[in-house]
Each structure stands twice: as C-alpha cells, then as structure tokens.
Scaffold this motif. Structure first.
Motif, PDB file in Angstrom:
ATOM      1  N   TYR A  57      -6.911  -8.965  13.695  1.00 12.41           N
ATOM      2  CA  TYR A  57      -5.705  -8.157  13.891  1.00 12.41           C
ATOM      3  C   TYR A  57      -6.016  -6.725  13.483  1.00 12.41           C
ATOM      4  O   TYR A  57      -6.846  -6.491  12.597  1.00 12.41           O
ATOM      5  CB  TYR A  57      -4.557  -8.656  13.005  1.00 12.41           C
ATOM      6  CG  TYR A  57      -3.781  -9.811  13.574  1.00 12.41           C
ATOM      7  CD1 TYR A  57      -2.494  -9.631  14.071  1.00 12.41           C
ATOM      8  CD2 TYR A  57      -4.330 -11.087  13.620  1.00 12.41           C
ATOM      9  CE1 TYR A  57      -1.772 -10.701  14.590  1.00 12.41           C
ATOM     10  CE2 TYR A  57      -3.614 -12.152  14.137  1.00 12.41           C
ATOM     11  CZ  TYR A  57      -2.341 -11.953  14.613  1.00 12.41           C
ATOM     12  OH  TYR A  57      -1.626 -12.997  15.133  1.00 12.41           O
ATOM     13  N   LEU A  58      -5.328  -5.812  14.099  1.00 12.03           N
ATOM     14  CA  LEU A  58      -5.397  -4.422  13.672  1.00 12.03           C
ATOM     15  C   LEU A  58      -4.178  -4.156  12.800  1.00 12.03           C
ATOM     16  O   LEU A  58      -3.043  -4.278  13.261  1.00 12.03           O
ATOM     17  CB  LEU A  58      -5.394  -3.467  14.864  1.00 12.03           C
ATOM     18  CG  LEU A  58      -5.451  -1.988  14.479  1.00 12.03           C
ATOM     19  CD1 LEU A  58      -6.814  -1.645  13.877  1.00 12.03           C
ATOM     20  CD2 LEU A  58      -5.162  -1.111  15.667  1.00 12.03           C
ATOM     21  N   ALA A  59      -4.427  -3.854  11.538  1.00 13.38           N
ATOM     22  CA  ALA A  59      -3.354  -3.419  10.648  1.00 13.38           C
ATOM     23  C   ALA A  59      -3.254  -1.913  10.865  1.00 13.38           C
ATOM     24  O   ALA A  59      -4.181  -1.170  10.546  1.00 13.38           O
ATOM     25  CB  ALA A  59      -3.685  -3.750   9.201  1.00 13.38           C
ATOM     26  N   ALA A  60      -2.162  -1.475  11.457  1.00 14.78           N
ATOM     27  CA  ALA A  60      -2.007  -0.071  11.838  1.00 14.78           C
ATOM     28  C   ALA A  60      -0.857   0.566  11.070  1.00 14.78           C
ATOM     29  O   ALA A  60       0.158  -0.078  10.807  1.00 14.78           O
ATOM     30  CB  ALA A  60      -1.750   0.043  13.336  1.00 14.78           C
ATOM     31  N   TYR A  61      -1.059   1.823  10.739  1.00 15.57           N
ATOM     32  CA  TYR A  61      -0.012   2.605  10.081  1.00 15.57           C
ATOM     33  C   TYR A  61       0.270   3.815  10.953  1.00 15.57           C
ATOM     34  O   TYR A  61      -0.577   4.689  11.129  1.00 15.57           O
ATOM     35  CB  TYR A  61      -0.474   3.036   8.695  1.00 15.57           C
ATOM     36  CG  TYR A  61       0.519   3.898   7.962  1.00 15.57           C
ATOM     37  CD1 TYR A  61       1.831   3.479   7.763  1.00 15.57           C
ATOM     38  CD2 TYR A  61       0.150   5.134   7.446  1.00 15.57           C
ATOM     39  CE1 TYR A  61       2.744   4.260   7.076  1.00 15.57           C
ATOM     40  CE2 TYR A  61       1.053   5.924   6.754  1.00 15.57           C
ATOM     41  CZ  TYR A  61       2.347   5.484   6.580  1.00 15.57           C
ATOM     42  OH  TYR A  61       3.257   6.263   5.897  1.00 15.57           O
ATOM     43  N   GLN A 119       0.845  -1.199   0.000  1.00 17.50           N
ATOM     44  CA  GLN A 119       0.000   0.000   0.000  1.00 17.50           C
ATOM     45  C   GLN A 119       0.879   1.246   0.000  1.00 17.50           C
ATOM     46  O   GLN A 119       1.731   1.389   0.869  1.00 17.50           O
ATOM     47  CB  GLN A 119      -0.903   0.026   1.242  1.00 17.50           C
ATOM     48  CG  GLN A 119      -1.737  -1.211   1.453  1.00 17.50           C
ATOM     49  CD  GLN A 119      -2.630  -1.509   0.290  1.00 17.50           C
ATOM     50  OE1 GLN A 119      -3.333  -0.643  -0.204  1.00 17.50           O
ATOM     51  NE2 GLN A 119      -2.589  -2.749  -0.180  1.00 17.50           N
ATOM     52  N   PRO A 120       0.668   2.156  -0.967  1.00 18.08           N
ATOM     53  CA  PRO A 120       1.469   3.391  -0.949  1.00 18.08           C
ATOM     54  C   PRO A 120       1.264   4.171   0.354  1.00 18.08           C
ATOM     55  O   PRO A 120       2.210   4.621   0.972  1.00 18.08           O
ATOM     56  CB  PRO A 120       0.943   4.187  -2.144  1.00 18.08           C
ATOM     57  CG  PRO A 120       0.139   3.236  -2.949  1.00 18.08           C
ATOM     58  CD  PRO A 120      -0.256   2.093  -2.073  1.00 18.08           C
ATOM     59  N   THR A 121       0.013   4.295   0.761  1.00 16.03           N
ATOM     60  CA  THR A 121      -0.324   4.900   2.048  1.00 16.03           C
ATOM     61  C   THR A 121      -1.430   4.040   2.637  1.00 16.03           C
ATOM     62  O   THR A 121      -2.590   4.190   2.270  1.00 16.03           O
ATOM     63  CB  THR A 121      -0.817   6.353   1.894  1.00 16.03           C
ATOM     64  OG1 THR A 121       0.174   7.104   1.199  1.00 16.03           O
ATOM     65  CG2 THR A 121      -1.073   6.988   3.247  1.00 16.03           C
ATOM     66  N   PRO A 122      -1.085   3.145   3.536  1.00 22.47           N
ATOM     67  CA  PRO A 122      -2.117   2.271   4.102  1.00 22.47           C
ATOM     68  C   PRO A 122      -3.062   3.040   5.008  1.00 22.47           C
ATOM     69  O   PRO A 122      -2.733   4.131   5.476  1.00 22.47           O
ATOM     70  CB  PRO A 122      -1.318   1.238   4.880  1.00 22.47           C
ATOM     71  CG  PRO A 122      -0.014   1.873   5.149  1.00 22.47           C
ATOM     72  CD  PRO A 122       0.229   2.876   4.069  1.00 22.47           C
ATOM     73  N   TYR A 137       5.539   3.824   9.791  1.00 19.60           N
ATOM     74  CA  TYR A 137       5.746   2.465  10.285  1.00 19.60           C
ATOM     75  C   TYR A 137       4.433   1.684  10.200  1.00 19.60           C
ATOM     76  O   TYR A 137       3.397   2.146  10.672  1.00 19.60           O
ATOM     77  CB  TYR A 137       6.255   2.503  11.731  1.00 19.60           C
ATOM     78  CG  TYR A 137       6.486   1.140  12.308  1.00 19.60           C
ATOM     79  CD1 TYR A 137       7.448   0.287  11.770  1.00 19.60           C
ATOM     80  CD2 TYR A 137       5.735   0.687  13.382  1.00 19.60           C
ATOM     81  CE1 TYR A 137       7.656  -0.975  12.294  1.00 19.60           C
ATOM     82  CE2 TYR A 137       5.947  -0.570  13.914  1.00 19.60           C
ATOM     83  CZ  TYR A 137       6.901  -1.394  13.361  1.00 19.60           C
ATOM     84  OH  TYR A 137       7.097  -2.642  13.877  1.00 19.60           O
ATOM     85  N   ARG A 138       4.491   0.501   9.632  1.00 21.25           N
ATOM     86  CA  ARG A 138       3.339  -0.376   9.476  1.00 21.25           C
ATOM     87  C   ARG A 138       3.504  -1.578  10.397  1.00 21.25           C
ATOM     88  O   ARG A 138       4.591  -2.146  10.495  1.00 21.25           O
ATOM     89  CB  ARG A 138       3.264  -0.856   8.024  1.00 21.25           C
ATOM     90  CG  ARG A 138       3.182   0.293   7.038  1.00 21.25           C
ATOM     91  CD  ARG A 138       3.767  -0.089   5.681  1.00 21.25           C
ATOM     92  NE  ARG A 138       4.061   1.077   4.891  1.00 21.25           N
ATOM     93  CZ  ARG A 138       3.471   1.370   3.741  1.00 21.25           C
ATOM     94  NH1 ARG A 138       2.585   0.562   3.215  1.00 21.25           N
ATOM     95  NH2 ARG A 138       3.795   2.470   3.103  1.00 21.25           N
ATOM     96  N   VAL A 139       2.408  -1.979  11.051  1.00 20.79           N
ATOM     97  CA  VAL A 139       2.491  -3.076  12.014  1.00 20.79           C
ATOM     98  C   VAL A 139       1.138  -3.775  12.122  1.00 20.79           C
ATOM     99  O   VAL A 139       0.097  -3.169  11.872  1.00 20.79           O
ATOM    100  CB  VAL A 139       2.969  -2.536  13.395  1.00 20.79           C
ATOM    101  CG1 VAL A 139       1.964  -1.589  13.991  1.00 20.79           C
ATOM    102  CG2 VAL A 139       3.300  -3.660  14.344  1.00 20.79           C
ATOM    103  N   LEU A 140       1.186  -5.031  12.509  1.00 19.24           N
ATOM    104  CA  LEU A 140      -0.021  -5.809  12.780  1.00 19.24           C
ATOM    105  C   LEU A 140      -0.080  -6.106  14.273  1.00 19.24           C
ATOM    106  O   LEU A 140       0.872  -6.647  14.844  1.00 19.24           O
ATOM    107  CB  LEU A 140       0.005  -7.120  11.998  1.00 19.24           C
ATOM    108  CG  LEU A 140      -0.098  -6.979  10.492  1.00 19.24           C
ATOM    109  CD1 LEU A 140       0.281  -8.278   9.800  1.00 19.24           C
ATOM    110  CD2 LEU A 140      -1.498  -6.553  10.086  1.00 19.24           C
ATOM    111  N   TYR A 141      -1.186  -5.731  14.908  1.00 14.91           N
ATOM    112  CA  TYR A 141      -1.381  -5.985  16.331  1.00 14.91           C
ATOM    113  C   TYR A 141      -2.536  -6.977  16.488  1.00 14.91           C
ATOM    114  O   TYR A 141      -3.637  -6.729  15.974  1.00 14.91           O
ATOM    115  CB  TYR A 141      -1.770  -4.704  17.081  1.00 14.91           C
ATOM    116  CG  TYR A 141      -0.735  -3.619  17.096  1.00 14.91           C
ATOM    117  CD1 TYR A 141       0.500  -3.809  17.704  1.00 14.91           C
ATOM    118  CD2 TYR A 141      -0.997  -2.373  16.532  1.00 14.91           C
ATOM    119  CE1 TYR A 141       1.444  -2.789  17.753  1.00 14.91           C
ATOM    120  CE2 TYR A 141      -0.059  -1.350  16.575  1.00 14.91           C
ATOM    121  CZ  TYR A 141       1.148  -1.564  17.183  1.00 14.91           C
ATOM    122  OH  TYR A 141       2.081  -0.550  17.232  1.00 14.91           O
ATOM    123  N   PRO A 142      -2.337  -8.075  17.208  1.00 16.02           N
ATOM    124  CA  PRO A 142      -3.470  -8.970  17.467  1.00 16.02           C
ATOM    125  C   PRO A 142      -4.469  -8.265  18.379  1.00 16.02           C
ATOM    126  O   PRO A 142      -4.077  -7.620  19.351  1.00 16.02           O
ATOM    127  CB  PRO A 142      -2.842 -10.183  18.156  1.00 16.02           C
ATOM    128  CG  PRO A 142      -1.511  -9.729  18.636  1.00 16.02           C
ATOM    129  CD  PRO A 142      -1.097  -8.545  17.813  1.00 16.02           C
TER     130      PRO A 142
END
Length: 189
Positions: free
Chosen positions: A163-167, A147-150, A173-178
């Motif tokens: 999960y929360l896909a967070a930007y 994603q260019p800008t998630p 910084y992109r991260v996945l949080y359960p």
C-alpha cells in the motif's frame, strides 16, 4: 530551490545570448518569465516552491480540496465566486478536475485517472519497501494518524499486500492506497 527572480535572469540570458531556434521559443520564454513574475506578484512563491518540492519528491499529485461526496464537491464548486479554471480535488479519495470558463461562467467536475496513473507508475518503479508492516488496514491508519507530519508517501505492507501511505500535505489528509501489480515487462525487453 533557486529563487524565482534568479530564474527570470537565466531566462533573459537564454533569450539574449542563445536565442531559441524553435519556432515560438522566444514567446515561450517570455511567457515563462511572465508566469514567474505573476507567481511573485501574487504572493504565491511559497506555494510554487512547495509544488516543485512535491514534484521532486514524486509525492501524490496535489489536490486543493477534499470532499466525502460528489454532491459536497459540486456544492463547493457552485459556491465559489471565482473557482480555479483548472485544478485537482479529491472526492472520496478519487481525483477530479475542476473546470471553469470565466467567459460563460460554466463550471464542472470531471473524474480523472490521475491517481491510477500515479499508483501504476509508482508500482512499476518497484519502490523499496519501508519495512513497515501491519496486520490490518486499521492498524496502518492508526500509525498514520499518530504521525505529527507523516511522510508524503511511503510503501507499507498490510496483510502481505503493498500500500502507499500518502499524506496530501496541502489539505492535511492521510490515506492508504493499494498499489497495483507492476506492469509486466514487454516481450521486446
């Protein structure tokens, strides 16, 4: 968002026309107006508006920096000529508070449960799933990185778990949080 200068005018009208009846109310309004003037005078209007948009979007709490290790974060903090007196940073995807006492020069980091509280609140709101589903975390990470800008936050399914896909847009910084299980309703409701 209403321009900050317009907000000072509103605060002035409240102060003059609807004098606060709460003890300390006038001082609080004057302090809020001074804070707005400070934001404008120091060129932080765009940052402030970004912060407000972040709050309105119920996006992950803002972090000003991210480090892989606590040692990296400590080294960064010690290298700052004038560190923030209070801010949030990410260390290995956990939130830490930055503390600085300008009088003594003392500085330190303290772990904060901000992320856990945010994720629990999000889970308790039972957000609508996005429909995005991945078999593995690696697949979800690959999608996020394409994603260019998630989105700042979107709930995705990974192997049947939310999960929360967070930007974290301020630090790119992109991260996945359960997401935790929602809090069960209290027996009183």
């Amino acid at each position: 968002m209403t321009r900050l200068f317009d907000q000072i005018e509103v605060l002035g009208r409240v102060l003059l026309d609807d004098a606060p009846k709460t003890p300390g109310g006038e001082e609080a309004i004057r302090t809020a107006a001074a804070a707005i003037r400070f934001i404008e005078a120091t060129g932080q209007v765009a940052d402030f508006e970004d912060y407000v948009r972040n709050l309105e979007a119920f996006a992950p709490p803002l972090a000003i920096a991210r480090f892989d290790t606590r040692q990296d974060a400590d080294a960064w903090l010690m290298a700052q000529k004038r560190p923030p007196s209070s801010a949030s940073i990410l260390v290995a995807d956990e939130y830490f508070s930055v503390f600085f006492n300008p009088t003594s020069g003392w500085r330190g980091l303290g772990r904060q449960p901000r992320l856990e509280l945010y994720l629990q609140e999000m889970a308790d709101q039972r957000p609508t799933p996005s429909g995005l589903s991945f078999a593995t975390k690696a697949e979800a990470e690959a999608w996020m990185n394409q994603q260019p800008t998630p989105p700042q936050q979107v709930v995705v399914d990974i192997a049947g778990a939310p999960y929360l896909a967070a930007y974290h847009h301020r630090i790119d910084y992109r991260v996945l949080y359960p997401l935790p299980a929602p809090t069960p309703p209290s027996p009183e409701t």
